[in-house]
Write a protein that holds these residues in place. Structure first.
Motif, mmCIF file in Angstrom:
data_model
loop_
_atom_site.group_PDB
_atom_site.id
_atom_site.type_symbol
_atom_site.label_atom_id
_atom_site.label_comp_id
_atom_site.label_asym_id
_atom_site.label_seq_id
_atom_site.Cartn_x
_atom_site.Cartn_y
_atom_site.Cartn_z
ATOM 1 N N ILE A 3 0.816 -1.222 0.000
ATOM 2 C CA ILE A 3 0.000 0.000 0.000
ATOM 3 C C ILE A 3 0.845 1.265 0.000
ATOM 4 N N GLY A 4 2.177 1.138 0.133
ATOM 5 C CA GLY A 4 3.052 2.293 0.055
ATOM 6 C C GLY A 4 3.139 3.074 1.355
ATOM 7 N N GLU A 5 4.016 4.082 1.334
ATOM 8 C CA GLU A 5 4.202 4.948 2.495
ATOM 9 C C GLU A 5 2.909 5.687 2.803
ATOM 10 N N HIS A 6 2.445 5.584 4.048
ATOM 11 C CA HIS A 6 1.196 6.209 4.490
ATOM 12 C C HIS A 6 -0.011 5.719 3.687
ATOM 13 N N GLY A 7 0.125 4.559 3.016
ATOM 14 C CA GLY A 7 -0.998 4.027 2.250
ATOM 15 C C GLY A 7 -1.314 4.811 0.997
ATOM 16 N N VAL A 8 -0.289 5.398 0.352
ATOM 17 C CA VAL A 8 -0.529 6.304 -0.780
ATOM 18 C C VAL A 8 -1.123 5.588 -1.990
ATOM 19 N N ARG A 9 -1.022 4.259 -2.055
ATOM 20 C CA ARG A 9 -1.583 3.547 -3.202
ATOM 21 C C ARG A 9 -3.089 3.331 -3.071
ATOM 22 N N LEU A 10 -3.634 3.705 -1.945
ATOM 23 C CA LEU A 10 -5.077 3.605 -1.736
ATOM 24 C C LEU A 10 -5.698 4.992 -1.795
ATOM 25 N N SER A 11 -6.962 5.051 -2.100
ATOM 26 C CA SER A 11 -7.665 6.338 -2.049
ATOM 27 C C SER A 11 -7.892 6.729 -0.598
ATOM 28 N N GLY A 12 -8.307 7.975 -0.395
ATOM 29 C CA GLY A 12 -8.552 8.433 0.969
ATOM 30 C C GLY A 12 -9.616 7.609 1.670
ATOM 31 N N GLY A 13 -10.704 7.315 0.977
ATOM 32 C CA GLY A 13 -11.764 6.505 1.575
ATOM 33 C C GLY A 13 -11.314 5.089 1.869
ATOM 34 N N GLU A 14 -10.492 4.526 0.982
ATOM 35 C CA GLU A 14 -9.990 3.168 1.206
ATOM 36 C C GLU A 14 -9.048 3.125 2.407
ATOM 37 N N ARG A 15 -8.228 4.162 2.549
ATOM 38 C CA ARG A 15 -7.351 4.216 3.721
ATOM 39 C C ARG A 15 -8.168 4.292 5.007
ATOM 40 N N ARG A 16 -9.213 5.094 4.989
ATOM 41 C CA ARG A 16 -10.041 5.244 6.192
ATOM 42 C C ARG A 16 -10.723 3.918 6.541
ATOM 43 N N ARG A 17 -11.213 3.220 5.537
ATOM 44 C CA ARG A 17 -11.884 1.946 5.811
ATOM 45 C C ARG A 17 -10.903 0.858 6.239
ATOM 46 N N LEU A 18 -9.670 0.903 5.714
ATOM 47 C CA LEU A 18 -8.674 -0.075 6.150
ATOM 48 C C LEU A 18 -8.306 0.154 7.613
ATOM 49 N N ALA A 19 -8.193 1.416 8.015
ATOM 50 C CA ALA A 19 -7.935 1.711 9.426
ATOM 51 C C ALA A 19 -9.100 1.251 10.298
ATOM 52 N N LEU A 20 -10.325 1.358 9.776
ATOM 53 C CA LEU A 20 -11.495 0.887 10.509
ATOM 54 C C LEU A 20 -11.465 -0.634 10.653
ATOM 55 N N ALA A 21 -11.089 -1.324 9.580
ATOM 56 C CA ALA A 21 -10.979 -2.791 9.651
ATOM 57 C C ALA A 21 -9.922 -3.211 10.661
#
Length: 549
Positions: A446-464
């Motif tokens: 997912i890269g540094e700070h999850g840059v390969r994901l969209s903002g919404g995807e990063r938020r949902r991954l943190a929720l998971a």
């Protein structure tokens, strides 16, 4: 004694065998070097005198025994240097293997206000640059025994020419050390400034690198470059000043070396040319043997500044509390409002009223005033951080992700979890289809700070990730901010089903009606309130803004 000095002292104790070996090898190097150069001077001069005396004297001179001694001493010196470096670096690396994790742990466990005051660049500079300086000093711990043995060997050899050469050498060594100590005090500022300037440069660069997209967008790269350049120039100037300071130490050593060699040569002259040459070269090598100690003195100010900066990462005051475990499903009390286990509570209120601060204070990420919150009747200010953090599964507002794979991120919630549980929580946050479409699935980078994901995807991954934490309460801070309505609806429905299935309690910060509707309690937070106002769910529509009842 400060916390970092205590840590260093403990590491020196643990590495004492390696340090003793390094000191022993340094002693071998010192003896071999002084005797080698002294014997070489005697041998060359004596051979020249024998040659000048005629053929008979030259043929009678024993070349073989001194030659063998010189070769043996050369071998001992080479082997000793190799052994010293191996032993000293082994001890230093062994110590560093525990020092850096201890510093990071101290930063993580220390007072939250202290940790939040450090930027990423400054913390990196301390753990990398400052520790490197301490490491170099750790390696030089064998310098003192080496110098002592070198001086002792030089005095013994100079005594062969009489007491005067020995006294002259002793005075030169004493004068050199005294002058070097005085010089180290006068040049204290140079080394300290190098460490500070290094930290400032890394802090500036890290901060601007994180904002690289914004800098390009607003066309302010030139100003950013100027800020980095100013810090770079400051560091270069500090390094230049330190190099000048080191140059002074080398200069006084060169002066002492010449004075010692000349004085012992002249004072030992009555004993004959070979002995005078032996004394002069032995004196020269003795002064050279003090070089590592002089280099340590030259770096002393940098080491002191690095030590002070590292000691700041290990504050004496560490948040402590009674060692209690969280048993069963605990209740919560937030600013006077009681929340039984399994309650779903929404923290609502205008932006900037302190909702996120309250959530982070429960986790120990911010300081908390006594009486603000209770877990099972125990004031959180008196509960250890480990217990507080084991009580909650947290999804932060900023969805911070570490560089790694999706599996790495989820494993932070529960390192023992299996793939089935990971896919289950991804489904609960409406992310399973997205991850399943990736070529590597859970092992996708997912890269540094999850840059390969969209903002919404990063938020949902943190929720998971928060869902995987085996905790009785969930702390969710704006979990659906930035999501489209359809995705938010799926996340909300699956969160409700998950809570019904697990029996977990929920404390959620949200401005989204769909998420607030999941909760059976609303805690209205206003900046001037000491306590919150607990509103029934049907009162939400009548409250124009959240304030005092």
């Amino acid at each position: 004694m400060t916390a970092f000095y205590t840590l260093i002292a403990e590491e020196r104790r643990l590495q004492r065998r390696g340090l003793w070996r390094a000191g022993g090898y340094a002693a071998v190097v010192a003896i071999a070097s002084v005797v080698l150069l002294g014997l070489s001077g005697w041998f060359i001069t004596a051979a020249a005198v024998a040659g000048l005396a005629g053929t008979i004297a030259a043929q009678g001179f024993n070349y073989m025994l001194p030659s063998a001694g010189i070769r043996l001493l050369a071998i001992l010196r080479t082997a000793g240097r190799y052994g010293e470096r191996l032993a000293s670096h082994d001890a230093a690396f062994g110590a560093l293997a525990r020092i850096r994790p201890a510093l990071f742990l101290g930063l993580a466990r220390g007072p939250s206000d202290h940790a939040l005051a450090l930027t990423q660049g400054e913390a990196t500079a301390r753990i990398v640059q400052d520790v490197n300086v301490v490491e170099a000093q750790f390696v030089r711990l064998s310098a003192v025994p080496g110098m002592i043995v070198a001086v002792a060997s030089g005095l013994v050899l100079c005594a062969l020419g009489g007491w005067r050469p020995a006294v002259a050498l002793a005075l030169c060594v004493a004068g050199l050390l005294a002058f070097a100590t005085l010089l180290a005090r006068r040049l204290e500022a140079a080394g300290r400034e190098v460490q500070r300037a290094t930290g400032a440069l890394k802090e500036a660069f890290a901060g601007l690198a994180d904002a690289a997209a914004e800098l390009r967008c607003y066309g302010v790269e030139t100003q950013a470059m100027a800020a980095v350049d100013a810090n770079s120039r400051r560091l270069a100037e500090a390094q230049r000043a330190q190099a000048c300071a080191v140059g002074w130490f080398e200069f006084i050593q060169a002066v002492a070396l010449g004075m010692a060699g000349l004085a012992t040569l002249l004072l030992a002259a009555p004993s004959g040319a070979p002995i005078a040459a032996l004394c002069a070269l032995a004196a020269v090598m003795t002064i050279d043997g003090a070089g590592p100690v002089l280099r340590s003195l030259a770096q002393r100010s940098a080491v002191r500044e690095a030590t002070a900066r590292l000691d700041d990462l290990l504050p004496d005051a560490v948040e402590q509390g009674d060692a209690i475990a969280c048993i069963g499903d605990p209740s919560l009390d937030l600013r006077g409002t009681h929340l039984p286990a399994g309650t779903r509570a929404a923290l609502v209120g205008a932006s900037g009223t302190g909702k996120t601060t309250l959530v982070e204070s429960l986790l120990g990420l911010r300081s908390v005033e006594p009486g603000t919150a209770f877990i099972d009747g125990r004031d959180v200010a008196r509960i250890p951080l480990s217990t507080r953090r084991a009580t909650f599964g947290w999804a932060p507002q900023d969805a911070a992700l570490l560089a790694g794979t999706i599996r790495d991120t989820l494993a932070l919630g529960d390192p023992l979890t299996d793939d089935a549980a990971m896919w289950a929580v991804l489904n609960d946050v409406a992310l399973a289809d997205v991850v399943g479409a990736l070529s590597d699935g859970l092992d996708s980078w997912i890269g540094e700070h999850g840059v390969r994901l969209s903002g919404g995807e990063r938020r949902r991954l943190a929720l998971a990730r928060a869902y995987l934490v085996p905790a009785p309460w969930l702390l969710l801070d704006e979990p659906t901010e930035g999501l489209d309505a359809a995705t938010e609806r799926r996340v909300a429905e699956r969160l409700s089903a998950r809570l019904a299935r697990t029996g977990q309690g929920l404390v959620m910060v949200s401005h989204r009606p769909a998420m607030v509707a999941l909760c059976d309690r609303q805690l209205a937070i206003a900046p001037e309130l000491v306590a919150t106002a607990a509103l029934p769910i049907d009162a939400a529509g009548r409250a124009g803004w959240y304030g005092r009842e």
